[in-house]
Design an enzyme around this catalytic site. Structure first.
Site, mmCIF file in Angstrom:
data_model
loop_
_atom_site.group_PDB
_atom_site.id
_atom_site.type_symbol
_atom_site.label_atom_id
_atom_site.label_comp_id
_atom_site.label_asym_id
_atom_site.label_seq_id
_atom_site.Cartn_x
_atom_site.Cartn_y
_atom_site.Cartn_z
ATOM 1 N N GLY A 110 0.644 -1.244 -0.086
ATOM 2 C CA GLY A 110 0.087 0.252 0.132
ATOM 3 C C GLY A 110 0.927 1.382 -0.130
ATOM 4 N N SER A 111 0.358 2.254 -0.752
ATOM 5 C CA SER A 111 1.238 3.338 -0.880
ATOM 6 C C SER A 111 0.521 4.655 -1.591
ATOM 7 C CB SER A 111 2.593 3.094 -1.604
ATOM 8 O OG SER A 111 2.003 2.159 -2.880
#
Length: 218
Positions: free
Chosen positions: A187-188
């Site tokens: 996730g980012s």
């Protein structure tokens, strides 16, 4: 006109197209799953390990997928798969479009415009969730592209789980619009700054597809 985009060789496994940089994470997971499945008939421990190991390997294959894309036409296209988290006017006249990438999204990022990479700067930082405002101080890689619209800034931001950003190309490289330029593991967030006078075509909450969704409006 839309065009197919090719890239340098990528990691692969059993014919599945995978992102470059996936091997250090994926191969040990797949190997563990394979060994536990082979031994499952003779060992209760291996049988207990086989189910979660196989599920994890399947999840890794899904996460590191890197599908081909028909690159859209338009001045600025999305560098990331995800959801538009915010659209914010900047003091210098630019507009920042922040795209949140969940672990379910493709995490290969693409060049928003054709041009030359003028800088790729890694900046150490924290690892708070990418949807948090404080994520602006997270580990990140800042890109600058010299394009027909002038300097375009793009930032890859690591999240709470994403502890590694993998740039694919160095400073001085000429890129085509939609070309693969890097990977953020798990996730980012990706931010892109549109120059002054360039209108935004997307809305907060809108889903984006890297290389396909147009970010600017004529």
């Amino acid at each position: 006109m839309p065009h197919s985009q090719t890239s340098a060789p990528r990691d692969s496994l059993a014919g599945v197209r995978l992102a470059r940089g996936a091997s250090p994470w994926l191969l040990p997971t797949v190997a563990t799953a394979a060994v536990s499945l082979v031994r499952a008939r003779r060992s209760g421990v291996a049988k207990a390990v086989a189910v979660p190991a196989t599920a994890l390997a399947a999840g890794m294959l899904w996460f590191f997928r890197d599908p081909e894309r028909e690159i859209a036409s338009g001045r600025v296209i999305s560098p990331a798969d995800g959801v538009v988290q915010s659209i914010m006017p900047w003091k210098d006249g630019r507009t920042r479009v922040a795209i949140f990438m969940s672990p379910l999204n493709v995490h290969v990022n693409r060049a928003p415009l054709a041009g030359t990479v003028t800088s790729v700067e890694h900046i150490p930082g924290g690892f708070v969730p990418a949807f948090n405002k404080e994520s602006e101080n997270n580990e990140r890689v800042v890109w600058h592209f010299d394009t027909e619209l002038g300097d375009i800034e793009m930032i890859q931001i690591a999240g709470a789980v994403a502890r590694r950003i993998v740039p694919y190309i160095p400073e001085g490289t000429k890129v085509e619009q939609g070309e693969r330029i890097g990977l953020i593991r798990f996730g980012s967030r990706v931010d892109i700054y549109l120059p002054e006078g360039v209108d935004v075509a997307v809305e907060v909450g809108q889903k984006t597809v890297a290389g396909v969704t147009r970010i600017d409006r004529d």
